[in-house]
Design a protein around this motif. Sequence first.
Motif, PDB file in Angstrom:
ATOM      1  N   ASN A   1       0.827  -1.199   0.000  1.00 32.68           N
ATOM      2  CA  ASN A   1       0.000   0.000   0.000  1.00 32.68           C
ATOM      3  C   ASN A   1       0.866   1.256   0.000  1.00 32.68           C
ATOM      4  OD1 ASN A   1      -2.591   1.329   0.193  1.00 32.68           O
ATOM      5  ND2 ASN A   1      -2.112   1.783   2.314  1.00 32.68           N
ATOM      6  N   GLN A   2       1.998   1.211   0.709  1.00 37.70           N
ATOM      7  CA  GLN A   2       2.869   2.381   0.808  1.00 37.70           C
ATOM      8  C   GLN A   2       3.881   2.469  -0.321  1.00 37.70           C
ATOM      9  OE1 GLN A   2       4.571   3.821   4.434  1.00 37.70           O
ATOM     10  NE2 GLN A   2       3.288   2.528   5.699  1.00 37.70           N
ATOM     11  N   ALA A   3       4.426   1.330  -0.729  1.00 39.11           N
ATOM     12  CA  ALA A   3       5.556   1.353  -1.658  1.00 39.11           C
ATOM     13  C   ALA A   3       5.244   0.733  -3.012  1.00 39.11           C
ATOM     14  CB  ALA A   3       6.757   0.647  -1.025  1.00 39.11           C
ATOM     15  N   GLY A   4       3.993   0.360  -3.264  1.00 42.45           N
ATOM     16  CA  GLY A   4       3.629  -0.137  -4.580  1.00 42.45           C
ATOM     17  C   GLY A   4       4.111  -1.546  -4.837  1.00 42.45           C
ATOM     18  N   ASP A   5       4.402  -1.825  -6.105  1.00 40.42           N
ATOM     19  CA  ASP A   5       4.665  -3.200  -6.506  1.00 40.42           C
ATOM     20  C   ASP A   5       6.028  -3.718  -6.060  1.00 40.42           C
ATOM     21  OD1 ASP A   5       6.188  -1.684  -8.171  1.00 40.42           O
ATOM     22  OD2 ASP A   5       5.391  -2.476 -10.051  1.00 40.42           O
ATOM     23  N   ARG A   6       6.808  -2.893  -5.400  1.00 38.19           N
ATOM     24  CA  ARG A   6       8.067  -3.354  -4.806  1.00 38.19           C
ATOM     25  C   ARG A   6       7.995  -3.275  -3.276  1.00 38.19           C
ATOM     26  NH1 ARG A   6       8.170  -4.552  -9.382  1.00 38.19           N
ATOM     27  NH2 ARG A   6       9.933  -4.544 -10.828  1.00 38.19           N
ATOM     28  N   GLY A   7       6.791  -3.345  -2.762  1.00 36.94           N
ATOM     29  CA  GLY A   7       6.594  -3.153  -1.329  1.00 36.94           C
ATOM     30  C   GLY A   7       7.321  -4.157  -0.468  1.00 36.94           C
ATOM     31  N   TYR A   8       7.328  -5.432  -0.886  1.00 37.50           N
ATOM     32  CA  TYR A   8       7.988  -6.462  -0.075  1.00 37.50           C
ATOM     33  C   TYR A   8       9.482  -6.191   0.011  1.00 37.50           C
ATOM     34  CZ  TYR A   8       9.396 -11.081   1.582  1.00 37.50           C
ATOM     35  OH  TYR A   8       9.943 -12.107   2.315  1.00 37.50           O
ATOM     36  N   ARG A   9      10.071  -5.797  -1.107  1.00 40.43           N
ATOM     37  CA  ARG A   9      11.500  -5.496  -1.096  1.00 40.43           C
ATOM     38  C   ARG A   9      11.791  -4.273  -0.228  1.00 40.43           C
ATOM     39  NH1 ARG A   9      12.322  -6.137  -7.636  1.00 40.43           N
ATOM     40  NH2 ARG A   9      10.941  -7.927  -7.841  1.00 40.43           N
ATOM     41  N   GLN A  10      10.893  -3.271  -0.311  1.00 42.48           N
ATOM     42  CA  GLN A  10      11.067  -2.087   0.517  1.00 42.48           C
ATOM     43  C   GLN A  10      10.967  -2.434   2.003  1.00 42.48           C
ATOM     44  OE1 GLN A  10      11.970   0.922  -0.677  1.00 42.48           O
ATOM     45  NE2 GLN A  10      12.231   1.495   1.478  1.00 42.48           N
ATOM     46  N   ALA A  11      10.091  -3.368   2.338  1.00 43.72           N
ATOM     47  CA  ALA A  11       9.966  -3.800   3.730  1.00 43.72           C
ATOM     48  C   ALA A  11      11.262  -4.445   4.218  1.00 43.72           C
ATOM     49  CB  ALA A  11       8.796  -4.767   3.877  1.00 43.72           C
ATOM     50  N   LEU A  12      11.923  -5.206   3.362  1.00 39.92           N
ATOM     51  CA  LEU A  12      13.192  -5.832   3.734  1.00 39.92           C
ATOM     52  C   LEU A  12      14.281  -4.781   3.926  1.00 39.92           C
ATOM     53  CD1 LEU A  12      13.237  -8.976   1.402  1.00 39.92           C
ATOM     54  CD2 LEU A  12      12.521  -8.822   3.786  1.00 39.92           C
ATOM     55  N   LEU A  13      14.318  -3.779   3.037  1.00 39.53           N
ATOM     56  CA  LEU A  13      15.287  -2.695   3.202  1.00 39.53           C
ATOM     57  C   LEU A  13      15.023  -1.933   4.501  1.00 39.53           C
ATOM     58  CD1 LEU A  13      15.392  -1.304  -0.459  1.00 39.53           C
ATOM     59  CD2 LEU A  13      17.207  -2.555   0.711  1.00 39.53           C
ATOM     60  N   ASP A  14      13.757  -1.712   4.787  1.00 40.85           N
ATOM     61  CA  ASP A  14      13.381  -1.015   6.006  1.00 40.85           C
ATOM     62  C   ASP A  14      13.808  -1.812   7.244  1.00 40.85           C
ATOM     63  OD1 ASP A  14      11.528   1.247   7.182  1.00 40.85           O
ATOM     64  OD2 ASP A  14      10.932  -0.595   8.195  1.00 40.85           O
ATOM     65  N   ALA A  15      13.660  -3.133   7.182  1.00 43.17           N
ATOM     66  CA  ALA A  15      14.074  -3.986   8.300  1.00 43.17           C
ATOM     67  C   ALA A  15      15.581  -3.905   8.507  1.00 43.17           C
ATOM     68  CB  ALA A  15      13.644  -5.428   8.056  1.00 43.17           C
ATOM     69  N   GLY A  16      16.356  -3.822   7.416  1.00 42.22           N
ATOM     70  CA  GLY A  16      17.800  -3.677   7.535  1.00 42.22           C
ATOM     71  C   GLY A  16      18.182  -2.378   8.208  1.00 42.22           C
ATOM     72  N   ALA A  17      17.505  -1.278   7.839  1.00 41.66           N
ATOM     73  CA  ALA A  17      17.762   0.005   8.496  1.00 41.66           C
ATOM     74  C   ALA A  17      17.353  -0.057   9.962  1.00 41.66           C
ATOM     75  CB  ALA A  17      16.994   1.116   7.776  1.00 41.66           C
ATOM     76  N   GLN A  18      16.274  -0.784  10.247  1.00 42.28           N
ATOM     77  CA  GLN A  18      15.827  -0.922  11.625  1.00 42.28           C
ATOM     78  C   GLN A  18      16.864  -1.655  12.480  1.00 42.28           C
ATOM     79  OE1 GLN A  18      12.477  -0.028  13.418  1.00 42.28           O
ATOM     80  NE2 GLN A  18      14.348  -0.098  14.621  1.00 42.28           N
ATOM     81  N   LEU A  19      17.505  -2.653  11.910  1.00 43.27           N
ATOM     82  CA  LEU A  19      18.555  -3.370  12.644  1.00 43.27           C
ATOM     83  C   LEU A  19      19.695  -2.441  13.030  1.00 43.27           C
ATOM     84  CD1 LEU A  19      18.888  -6.821  10.835  1.00 43.27           C
ATOM     85  CD2 LEU A  19      17.953  -6.361  13.107  1.00 43.27           C
TER      86      LEU A  19
END
Length: 240
Positions: A168-186
């Motif tokens: 919903n937030q990042a479009g058709d690459r949302g899953y990949r964006q979630a993984l990048l976000d998790a890396g920044a969160q770490l």
Amino acid sequence: MSEHFFGAGVSASSYMHEWTSLQRGNPLPESSQATSNWWYDLFETKAKIGLPTAYPSQLSYQQLIDQRQSLREYAERPINLADLATFLEHASRPINSATKPLSLLAPLVLKSDDLALGGYAYNPNAHQLAVLRTADPQEPLQRYCFQREFLQAPVIVLVLSSLPNAINQAGDRGYRQALLDAGAQLQRLYIAAQRVGMIGCATGSLIQGQLARWLGFDSYQTHCLIGFAVGYPHKEQTHD
């Protein structure tokens, strides 16, 4: 013939890679659409615990970066609520205030004198914990964590995300964006641990789906991406 070029019987990660690539032409059903505030909805029906105000660090941000370490041998010391509150507050604060994070922190408390053992979700806006489950996490972690050294930590923080919300937030690459976000969160978790004089280490040795179910998640609207074990260092360990 399947429209998915990977075919049948492939791994979940391969399917997700392709499936999120095709979302522009295959939107999610309206009933499964998530809002950008998916984690706040999680708090509405849960008991809440207010946390003490986060205390300041004596170290500059550059010093925290320079001294950051990844350690996995923890002292036999329970987490105290003041340290946990400060750790979670700083770990949830994005470096860029304009960034809208896709992840949520869920601490599993294994040792504490101030807080009941169990699973919680941290609400950064209210600086509160929502109670997901009050039960000792040691029992499920004995079954669902392959690296037992992490079970000596007083807290294991799960990084949560939501696939519908990411799309919903990042479009058709949302899953990949979630993984990048998790890396920044770490990275924020490492620095936040340093800020309160604790040590931490990321771990992918968790069976995420089983832990998600233990917390009451469906692994779709809310799922676990990775864990971070945090605690106090032994006396012989230093941050120098």
